[in-house]
Design a protein around this motif. Structure first.
Motif, PDB file in Angstrom:
ATOM      1  N   VAL A   1     -13.948  81.211  45.354  1.00 30.75           N
ATOM      2  CA  VAL A   1     -14.388  81.961  44.188  1.00 30.75           C
ATOM      3  C   VAL A   1     -15.791  81.481  43.822  1.00 30.75           C
ATOM      4  CG1 VAL A   1     -13.196  80.431  42.556  1.00 30.75           C
ATOM      5  CG2 VAL A   1     -13.814  82.732  41.858  1.00 30.75           C
ATOM      6  N   GLY A   2     -16.755  82.354  44.026  1.00 30.01           N
ATOM      7  CA  GLY A   2     -18.136  82.022  43.713  1.00 30.01           C
ATOM      8  C   GLY A   2     -18.333  81.800  42.221  1.00 30.01           C
ATOM      9  N   GLY A   3     -18.903  80.639  41.852  1.00 31.73           N
ATOM     10  CA  GLY A   3     -19.173  80.330  40.462  1.00 31.73           C
ATOM     11  C   GLY A   3     -17.940  80.046  39.628  1.00 31.73           C
ATOM     12  N   GLY A   4     -16.777  79.943  40.257  1.00 30.16           N
ATOM     13  CA  GLY A   4     -15.537  79.730  39.521  1.00 30.16           C
ATOM     14  C   GLY A   4     -14.911  78.376  39.803  1.00 30.16           C
ATOM     15  N   LEU A   5     -13.600  78.323  39.646  1.00 30.22           N
ATOM     16  CA  LEU A   5     -12.829  77.104  39.843  1.00 30.22           C
ATOM     17  C   LEU A   5     -11.868  77.285  40.998  1.00 30.22           C
ATOM     18  CD1 LEU A   5     -11.836  74.276  38.802  1.00 30.22           C
ATOM     19  CD2 LEU A   5     -10.104  75.562  37.514  1.00 30.22           C
ATOM     20  N   VAL A   6     -11.916  76.391  41.971  1.00 27.03           N
ATOM     21  CA  VAL A   6     -10.939  76.371  43.056  1.00 27.03           C
ATOM     22  C   VAL A   6      -9.941  75.263  42.757  1.00 27.03           C
ATOM     23  CG1 VAL A   6     -10.559  75.890  45.504  1.00 27.03           C
ATOM     24  CG2 VAL A   6     -12.467  77.331  44.807  1.00 27.03           C
ATOM     25  N   VAL A   7      -8.662  75.611  42.774  1.00 27.09           N
ATOM     26  CA  VAL A   7      -7.593  74.639  42.561  1.00 27.09           C
ATOM     27  C   VAL A   7      -7.084  74.219  43.935  1.00 27.09           C
ATOM     28  CG1 VAL A   7      -5.335  74.191  41.524  1.00 27.09           C
ATOM     29  CG2 VAL A   7      -6.957  75.747  40.390  1.00 27.09           C
ATOM     30  N   GLU A   8      -7.387  72.996  44.324  1.00 27.85           N
ATOM     31  CA  GLU A   8      -6.929  72.453  45.610  1.00 27.85           C
ATOM     32  C   GLU A   8      -5.507  71.942  45.436  1.00 27.85           C
ATOM     33  OE1 GLU A   8      -9.501  69.347  47.061  1.00 27.85           O
ATOM     34  OE2 GLU A   8     -10.365  70.722  48.499  1.00 27.85           O
ATOM     35  N   MET A   9      -4.553  72.655  46.002  1.00 30.87           N
ATOM     36  CA  MET A   9      -3.150  72.333  45.790  1.00 30.87           C
ATOM     37  C   MET A   9      -2.680  71.094  46.559  1.00 30.87           C
ATOM     38  SD  MET A   9      -2.393  74.536  43.555  1.00 30.87           S
ATOM     39  CE  MET A   9      -0.652  74.250  43.464  1.00 30.87           C
ATOM     40  N   GLY A  10      -3.465  70.611  47.497  1.00 29.70           N
ATOM     41  CA  GLY A  10      -3.061  69.470  48.319  1.00 29.70           C
ATOM     42  C   GLY A  10      -2.758  68.204  47.540  1.00 29.70           C
ATOM     43  N   SER A  11      -3.284  68.086  46.324  1.00 27.52           N
ATOM     44  CA  SER A  11      -2.985  66.891  45.526  1.00 27.52           C
ATOM     45  C   SER A  11      -1.575  66.943  44.931  1.00 27.52           C
ATOM     46  CB  SER A  11      -4.022  66.697  44.421  1.00 27.52           C
ATOM     47  OG  SER A  11      -4.037  67.810  43.553  1.00 27.52           O
ATOM     48  N   LEU A  12      -0.956  68.113  44.953  1.00 29.89           N
ATOM     49  CA  LEU A  12       0.436  68.258  44.529  1.00 29.89           C
ATOM     50  C   LEU A  12       1.287  68.380  45.791  1.00 29.89           C
ATOM     51  CD1 LEU A  12       0.122  70.736  41.516  1.00 29.89           C
ATOM     52  CD2 LEU A  12       0.292  68.239  41.469  1.00 29.89           C
ATOM     53  N   SER A  13       1.618  67.254  46.389  1.00 30.91           N
ATOM     54  CA  SER A  13       2.288  67.282  47.698  1.00 30.91           C
ATOM     55  C   SER A  13       3.482  66.335  47.758  1.00 30.91           C
ATOM     56  CB  SER A  13       1.285  66.931  48.796  1.00 30.91           C
ATOM     57  OG  SER A  13       0.744  65.647  48.548  1.00 30.91           O
ATOM     58  N   ARG A  14       4.174  66.224  46.664  1.00 30.37           N
ATOM     59  CA  ARG A  14       5.291  65.289  46.583  1.00 30.37           C
ATOM     60  C   ARG A  14       6.616  65.956  46.955  1.00 30.37           C
ATOM     61  NH1 ARG A  14       7.401  63.048  41.087  1.00 30.37           N
ATOM     62  NH2 ARG A  14       9.120  61.826  41.870  1.00 30.37           N
ATOM     63  N   ILE A  15       7.479  65.182  47.595  1.00 32.45           N
ATOM     64  CA  ILE A  15       8.867  65.590  47.809  1.00 32.45           C
ATOM     65  C   ILE A  15       9.677  64.946  46.696  1.00 32.45           C
ATOM     66  CG2 ILE A  15      10.874  65.442  49.328  1.00 32.45           C
ATOM     67  CD1 ILE A  15       8.890  65.273  51.694  1.00 32.45           C
ATOM     68  N   HIS A  16      10.315  65.750  45.875  1.00 32.76           N
ATOM     69  CA  HIS A  16      11.082  65.231  44.743  1.00 32.76           C
ATOM     70  C   HIS A  16      12.528  64.935  45.127  1.00 32.76           C
ATOM     71  CE1 HIS A  16       7.847  66.094  41.869  1.00 32.76           C
ATOM     72  NE2 HIS A  16       7.625  67.155  42.636  1.00 32.76           N
ATOM     73  N   ALA A  17      13.118  65.784  45.971  1.00 34.22           N
ATOM     74  CA  ALA A  17      14.514  65.590  46.381  1.00 34.22           C
ATOM     75  C   ALA A  17      14.797  66.395  47.635  1.00 34.22           C
ATOM     76  CB  ALA A  17      15.459  66.020  45.263  1.00 34.22           C
ATOM     77  N   ILE A  18      15.680  65.852  48.458  1.00 37.10           N
ATOM     78  CA  ILE A  18      16.185  66.570  49.637  1.00 37.10           C
ATOM     79  C   ILE A  18      17.687  66.321  49.687  1.00 37.10           C
ATOM     80  CG2 ILE A  18      16.229  66.690  52.168  1.00 37.10           C
ATOM     81  CD1 ILE A  18      13.326  65.713  52.156  1.00 37.10           C
ATOM     82  N   ASP A  19      18.454  67.405  49.877  1.00 32.26           N
ATOM     83  CA  ASP A  19      19.886  67.240  50.139  1.00 32.26           C
ATOM     84  C   ASP A  19      20.271  68.214  51.248  1.00 32.26           C
ATOM     85  OD1 ASP A  19      20.596  69.803  49.037  1.00 32.26           O
ATOM     86  OD2 ASP A  19      20.760  68.929  47.033  1.00 32.26           O
ATOM     87  N   ALA A  20      21.523  68.311  51.548  1.00 35.16           N
ATOM     88  CA  ALA A  20      21.985  69.123  52.674  1.00 35.16           C
ATOM     89  C   ALA A  20      21.704  70.609  52.506  1.00 35.16           C
ATOM     90  CB  ALA A  20      23.481  68.907  52.892  1.00 35.16           C
ATOM     91  N   HIS A  21      21.462  71.064  51.264  1.00 32.79           N
ATOM     92  CA  HIS A  21      21.288  72.497  51.025  1.00 32.79           C
ATOM     93  C   HIS A  21      19.920  72.891  50.490  1.00 32.79           C
ATOM     94  CE1 HIS A  21      25.535  72.903  51.781  1.00 32.79           C
ATOM     95  NE2 HIS A  21      25.758  71.948  50.889  1.00 32.79           N
TER      96      HIS A  21
ATOM     97  N   THR B   1      12.871  65.905  56.345  1.00 31.72           N
ATOM     98  CA  THR B   1      14.220  66.439  56.539  1.00 31.72           C
ATOM     99  C   THR B   1      14.798  65.980  57.868  1.00 31.72           C
ATOM    100  OG1 THR B   1      13.339  68.529  57.409  1.00 31.72           O
ATOM    101  CG2 THR B   1      13.900  68.454  55.054  1.00 31.72           C
ATOM    102  N   SER B   2      13.990  65.926  58.902  1.00 34.52           N
ATOM    103  CA  SER B   2      14.462  65.470  60.218  1.00 34.52           C
ATOM    104  C   SER B   2      14.995  64.051  60.160  1.00 34.52           C
ATOM    105  CB  SER B   2      13.340  65.547  61.253  1.00 34.52           C
ATOM    106  OG  SER B   2      12.959  66.876  61.458  1.00 34.52           O
ATOM    107  N   ALA B   3      14.370  63.210  59.353  1.00 30.95           N
ATOM    108  CA  ALA B   3      14.820  61.829  59.194  1.00 30.95           C
ATOM    109  C   ALA B   3      16.244  61.771  58.638  1.00 30.95           C
ATOM    110  CB  ALA B   3      13.863  61.063  58.287  1.00 30.95           C
ATOM    111  N   GLN B   4      16.670  62.854  57.987  1.00 32.07           N
ATOM    112  CA  GLN B   4      18.025  62.932  57.431  1.00 32.07           C
ATOM    113  C   GLN B   4      18.933  63.837  58.261  1.00 32.07           C
ATOM    114  OE1 GLN B   4      18.160  63.684  53.187  1.00 32.07           O
ATOM    115  NE2 GLN B   4      16.148  62.761  52.904  1.00 32.07           N
ATOM    116  N   GLY B   5      18.461  64.252  59.441  1.00 32.52           N
ATOM    117  CA  GLY B   5      19.246  65.134  60.304  1.00 32.52           C
ATOM    118  C   GLY B   5      19.306  66.559  59.803  1.00 32.52           C
TER     119      GLY B   5
END
Length: 176
Positions: A77-97, A114-118
């Protein structure tokens, strides 16, 4: 003085230096080149909401950017604001579903966790170095459709509107 000189307090960073704005002034398509006035590396979804409200009041355009794999300048976006989403890259929880993750997380990082948990997410795009939020924003179309598109497997999504309001949308899935 810059229009982004009076920004609200943020958890993340607002960058205006030439190197930071130049880094997001092109995408993988390399056809369109638009230099923003600032780059937000949000520390929270609140940062995005605050900056969208701020930019809306001042008439500053905003674009979200995952990995910059757009083809025709959609993450610029010329002259605007770019929101770089890469700083929001956390895994909060993983379960079987399910997995609860931030939009800036890449599919290959989710796959490693996920592979680490099969476990494995049911649907991938052909290129897993893309951000989850980025692929979901366009549906997440895989190479095969046996299990549908990625967005069909989302049960909850938090988003910020163009007015800077934050909402959570939930789907109710019926299991066959």
């Amino acid at each position: 003085s810059s229009p982004v000189s009076r920004v609200p307090d943020l958890d993340g960073q607002l960058l205006t230096d030439p190197g930071s704005v130049a880094a997001v002034a092109r995408d993988v398509g390399n056809i369109v080149h638009e230099t923003p006035v600032a780059v937000l590396r949000p520390g929270s979804v609140r940062d995005i909401a605050k900056m969208v409200k701020f930019c809306r009041r001042l008439g500053i355009k905003v674009a979200a950017r995952g990995q910059g794999h757009t083809n025709f300048g959609q993450s610029q976006v010329g002259g605007g604001l770019v929101v770089e989403m890469g700083s929001l890259s956390r895994i909060h929880a993983i379960d079987a579903h399910s997995a609860t993750v931030d939009a800036g997380l890449t599919w290959n990082n989710l796959l490693a966790a996920t592979s680490a948990q099969g476990l494995t997410p049911p649907v991938f795009t052909g290129y897993t170095a893309l951000s989850i939020g980025g692929t979901l924003s366009v549906g997440g179309i895989p190479a095969t459709y046996r299990k549908g598109v990625q967005v069909e497997h989302v049960s909850e999504l938090e988003f910020v509107t163009g007015e800077g309001e934050t909402f959570k949308a939930r789907t109710i899935k019926q299991h066959a």
